[in-house]
Design a protein around this motif. Structure first.
Motif, PDB file in Angstrom:
ATOM      1  N   LEU A 137       0.818  -1.211   0.000  1.00  0.00           N
ATOM      2  CA  LEU A 137       0.000   0.000   0.000  1.00  0.00           C
ATOM      3  C   LEU A 137       0.856   1.267   0.000  1.00  0.00           C
ATOM      4  N   MET A 138       1.980   1.242   0.702  1.00  0.00           N
ATOM      5  CA  MET A 138       2.837   2.431   0.804  1.00  0.00           C
ATOM      6  C   MET A 138       4.155   2.250   0.056  1.00  0.00           C
ATOM      7  N   ARG A 139       4.262   1.163  -0.712  1.00  0.00           N
ATOM      8  CA  ARG A 139       5.548   0.861  -1.350  1.00  0.00           C
ATOM      9  C   ARG A 139       5.959   1.935  -2.342  1.00  0.00           C
ATOM     10  N   ARG A 141       5.137   5.015  -2.481  1.00  0.00           N
ATOM     11  CA  ARG A 141       5.437   6.295  -1.834  1.00  0.00           C
ATOM     12  C   ARG A 141       6.813   6.311  -1.193  1.00  0.00           C
ATOM     13  N   SER A 142       7.393   5.132  -0.995  1.00  0.00           N
ATOM     14  CA  SER A 142       8.740   5.073  -0.417  1.00  0.00           C
ATOM     15  C   SER A 142       9.832   5.305  -1.455  1.00  0.00           C
ATOM     16  N   LEU A 143       9.458   5.339  -2.743  1.00  0.00           N
ATOM     17  CA  LEU A 143      10.458   5.577  -3.792  1.00  0.00           C
ATOM     18  C   LEU A 143      10.867   7.053  -3.798  1.00  0.00           C
ATOM     19  N   PRO A 144      12.121   7.345  -4.131  1.00  0.00           N
ATOM     20  CA  PRO A 144      12.548   8.750  -4.210  1.00  0.00           C
ATOM     21  C   PRO A 144      11.992   9.434  -5.454  1.00  0.00           C
ATOM     22  N   LEU A 145      11.340  10.568  -5.254  1.00  0.00           N
ATOM     23  CA  LEU A 145      10.823  11.351  -6.382  1.00  0.00           C
ATOM     24  C   LEU A 145      11.866  12.403  -6.751  1.00  0.00           C
ATOM     25  N   PRO A 146      12.371  12.394  -7.993  1.00  0.00           N
ATOM     26  CA  PRO A 146      13.391  13.381  -8.377  1.00  0.00           C
ATOM     27  C   PRO A 146      12.901  14.812  -8.164  1.00  0.00           C
ATOM     28  N   GLN A 147      13.850  15.700  -7.862  1.00  0.00           N
ATOM     29  CA  GLN A 147      13.482  17.100  -7.655  1.00  0.00           C
ATOM     30  C   GLN A 147      13.008  17.761  -8.942  1.00  0.00           C
ATOM     31  N   VAL A 148      13.495  17.264 -10.070  1.00  0.00           N
ATOM     32  CA  VAL A 148      13.070  17.793 -11.368  1.00  0.00           C
ATOM     33  C   VAL A 148      12.410  16.659 -12.144  1.00  0.00           C
ATOM     34  N   LEU A 149      11.180  16.894 -12.614  1.00  0.00           N
ATOM     35  CA  LEU A 149      10.439  15.901 -13.372  1.00  0.00           C
ATOM     36  C   LEU A 149      10.326  16.391 -14.813  1.00  0.00           C
ATOM     37  N   GLN A 150      11.051  15.747 -15.709  1.00  0.00           N
ATOM     38  CA  GLN A 150      11.041  16.147 -17.116  1.00  0.00           C
ATOM     39  C   GLN A 150      10.751  14.979 -18.055  1.00  0.00           C
ATOM     40  N   ARG A 151      11.211  13.796 -17.708  1.00  0.00           N
ATOM     41  CA  ARG A 151      10.992  12.615 -18.547  1.00  0.00           C
ATOM     42  C   ARG A 151       9.831  11.825 -17.938  1.00  0.00           C
ATOM     43  N   ILE A 152       8.689  11.853 -18.612  1.00  0.00           N
ATOM     44  CA  ILE A 152       7.455  11.360 -18.005  1.00  0.00           C
ATOM     45  C   ILE A 152       6.864  10.246 -18.860  1.00  0.00           C
ATOM     46  N   ALA A 153       6.591   9.100 -18.227  1.00  0.00           N
ATOM     47  CA  ALA A 153       5.876   8.003 -18.873  1.00  0.00           C
ATOM     48  C   ALA A 153       4.387   8.218 -18.628  1.00  0.00           C
ATOM     49  N   VAL A 154       3.637   8.400 -19.704  1.00  0.00           N
ATOM     50  CA  VAL A 154       2.213   8.727 -19.598  1.00  0.00           C
ATOM     51  C   VAL A 154       1.386   7.483 -19.910  1.00  0.00           C
ATOM     52  N   GLN A 240       3.976  -1.989  -7.396  1.00  0.00           N
ATOM     53  CA  GLN A 240       5.321  -2.547  -7.578  1.00  0.00           C
ATOM     54  C   GLN A 240       6.075  -1.888  -8.729  1.00  0.00           C
ATOM     55  N   LEU A 241       5.515  -0.843  -9.323  1.00  0.00           N
ATOM     56  CA  LEU A 241       6.218  -0.127 -10.389  1.00  0.00           C
ATOM     57  C   LEU A 241       7.501   0.496  -9.834  1.00  0.00           C
ATOM     58  N   PRO A 242       8.639   0.338 -10.513  1.00  0.00           N
ATOM     59  CA  PRO A 242       9.902   0.886  -9.983  1.00  0.00           C
ATOM     60  C   PRO A 242      10.038   2.395 -10.153  1.00  0.00           C
ATOM     61  N   LEU A 243       8.979   3.071 -10.581  1.00  0.00           N
ATOM     62  CA  LEU A 243       8.987   4.527 -10.733  1.00  0.00           C
ATOM     63  C   LEU A 243       7.918   5.126  -9.825  1.00  0.00           C
ATOM     64  N   GLN A 260      -4.614   5.468  -3.864  1.00  0.00           N
ATOM     65  CA  GLN A 260      -4.040   5.217  -2.541  1.00  0.00           C
ATOM     66  C   GLN A 260      -2.694   4.510  -2.601  1.00  0.00           C
ATOM     67  N   VAL A 261      -2.443   3.750  -3.666  1.00  0.00           N
ATOM     68  CA  VAL A 261      -1.130   3.092  -3.771  1.00  0.00           C
ATOM     69  C   VAL A 261      -0.133   3.964  -4.529  1.00  0.00           C
ATOM     70  N   ALA A 262      -0.611   5.022  -5.199  1.00  0.00           N
ATOM     71  CA  ALA A 262       0.287   5.879  -5.979  1.00  0.00           C
ATOM     72  C   ALA A 262       1.134   6.758  -5.052  1.00  0.00           C
ATOM     73  N   TYR A 263       2.218   7.286  -5.604  1.00  0.00           N
ATOM     74  CA  TYR A 263       3.072   8.205  -4.831  1.00  0.00           C
ATOM     75  C   TYR A 263       2.297   9.458  -4.446  1.00  0.00           C
ATOM     76  N   ALA A 264       1.533   9.991  -5.398  1.00  0.00           N
ATOM     77  CA  ALA A 264       0.707  11.173  -5.134  1.00  0.00           C
ATOM     78  C   ALA A 264      -0.498  11.113  -6.055  1.00  0.00           C
ATOM     79  N   ALA A 265      -1.655  11.552  -5.534  1.00  0.00           N
ATOM     80  CA  ALA A 265      -2.892  11.541  -6.313  1.00  0.00           C
ATOM     81  C   ALA A 265      -3.424  12.963  -6.427  1.00  0.00           C
ATOM     82  N   LEU A 266      -3.625  13.409  -7.672  1.00  0.00           N
ATOM     83  CA  LEU A 266      -4.194  14.729  -7.935  1.00  0.00           C
ATOM     84  C   LEU A 266      -5.588  14.544  -8.521  1.00  0.00           C
ATOM     85  N   LYS A 267      -6.432  15.542  -8.367  1.00  0.00           N
ATOM     86  CA  LYS A 267      -7.826  15.400  -8.765  1.00  0.00           C
ATOM     87  C   LYS A 267      -8.019  15.323 -10.271  1.00  0.00           C
TER      88      LYS A 267
END
Length: 411
Positions: A137-139, A141-154, A240-243, A260-267
């Motif tokens: 459930l919190m896995r 969110r434990s991954l490090p989120l880079p300070q700059v987000l430029q390369r995005i898998a959509v 279990q996604l490594p990103l 709830q399992v994502a790193y962050a959820a926006l509306k």
């Protein structure tokens, strides 16, 4: 043994069913297949076995005729279409009908949407429970989120409005930030969502090193449209996604299990784009603040070092002048000492010369001759011994006032 014709048997069955099921009744089942023909909705209902996972314990066909379908649609709106789709557990009010030619069929009269929503809620609770027990459930969110987000898998549908809003919002950002977005297409609702979504997640995971994060995008829709994001298989794979996974699924009130399992959820997808822009802007602000701090620190140190250099320069000038004065004094003293020493040395040398001259004068042969001595020479050399003279040698005798010669005799 009594023999019946097929028509007699089917007539008997129709009468038995009509007698035993004179009134409509409510039936719960899972929709295995849906097809619409000329406005009529044909359903294949199943009940799966509890003993064997996936095995079908019961199966029957049902039909929702066009007039009844229109009436229910006017009453329930889009929610009805979201309930009557494959894979849904439904509670239907049906009239049991048996026809001698067409066999047993259920005629749908009403649909209990609340039942389906309740079943989905139970599935959500079950998925959350399993994910929590598996430590997933919190896995993400434990991954490090880079300070700059430029390369995005959509991860989204190619024609989704939310995808277009997201890309346009990033493209027209006022800060000049550049982004690289790669689309991994998938269905975002309906029966094919789970299969396509899992395939998209698998492709993203295989290229994880090429991206800073992954995002899931979908436009607005009814709550039942989002039920595909509550399934255990989808959420387990996403956890279990490594990103780091960010969601912008387009709902204002309800929260899916995927959120709830994502790193962050926006509306919404636009809110997700704003989140990425704001994060990059914060990083840029930190850089500018750090640059200002470095500049201030550098200027402070430059001023300190400038003052120290100025002080050192003045001290060096004063020290050089002092040493120059000292050196001049030392040179003057040395010159005086050298001059005095030279005079003393000259006097000493003159005195020694005078004494040597006097000694030489005293020892000079002329002085000896003046005192009454003579010098005897043989072949121009002074004779100092009788042994050096042989009889008959011509000897010269030198006196003060002249020289005379004589031959040596035998005596």
């Amino acid at each position: 043994m009594t023999t019946y014709s097929l028509l007699e048997l089917n007539t008997f069955l129709r009468q038995a069913i009509a007698l035993n099921f004179p009134e409509p009744l409510w039936v719960t089942a899972e929709i295995a297949q849906v097809s619409e023909v000329r406005g009529h909705l044909f359903l294949e209902l199943v009940q799966k076995s509890d003993a064997s996972e996936g095995a079908i314990a019961a199966q029957m066909s049902a039909v929702l005729w066009q007039p009844q379908y229109r009436q229910l649609s006017r009453r329930a709106g889009e929610r009805l279409a979201n309930v009557l789709c494959e894979g849904r557990e439904v509670c239907l009010e049906v009239r049991v009908d048996f026809h001698e030619r067409y066999g047993l069929k259920l005629f749908v009269l009403n649909v209990d949407s609340a039942y389906t929503i309740g079943r989905l809620a139970l599935q959500r609770q079950h998925a959350l429970k399993v994910l929590r027990e598996e430590g997933l459930l919190m896995r993400n969110r434990s991954l490090p989120l880079p300070q700059v987000l430029q390369r995005i898998a959509v991860i989204s549908s190619e024609g989704a409005v939310g995808l277009q809003d997201f890309q346009e919002h990033l493209r027209q950002n006022p800060f000049g930030f550049a982004f690289y977005c790669q689309l991994f297409p998938t269905a975002v609702q309906g029966d094919s969502l789970e299969k396509e979504f899992l395939q998209a997640l698998e492709r993203v995971a295989a290229q994880a090193e090429d991206f800073d994060c992954a995002v899931v995008l979908r436009g607005g829709g009814a709550r039942l449209d989002l039920s595909g994001f509550d399934t255990l298989a989808v959420c387990r794979a996403a956890a279990q996604l490594p990103l780091p996974l960010l969601t912008g699924i387009g709902h204002e009130t309800d929260e899916t299990v995927l959120d709830q399992v994502a790193y962050a959820a926006l509306k919404t997808p636009t809110a997700l784009a704003d989140f990425i822009l704001q994060r990059n802007l914060f990083f840029e602000g930190d850089l500018l603040e750090l640059g200002a701090a470095v500049r201030t620190h550098t200027q402070h140190h430059l001023r300190q070092h400038y003052l120290a250099l100025t002080h050192s320069e003045a001290a060096a000038q004063w020290a050089a002048r002092a040493r120059l004065r000292g050196a001049r004094q030392q040179v003057s003293a040395a010159a005086e000492a050298v001059f005095a020493l030279a005079q003393q040395t000259t006097r000493s040398a003159s005195e020694r010369l005078q004494r040597a001259e006097a000694l030489c004068s005293a020892l000079h042969p002329e002085a000896t001759l003046r005192r009454g001595f003579s010098l005897t020479l043989k072949d121009g050399r002074v004779v100092t011994s009788v042994k050096a003279v042989q009889p008959g040698d011509i000897l010269q005798t030198r006196l003060q006032d002249g020289t005379f010669c004589m031959r040596a005799s035998d005596s």
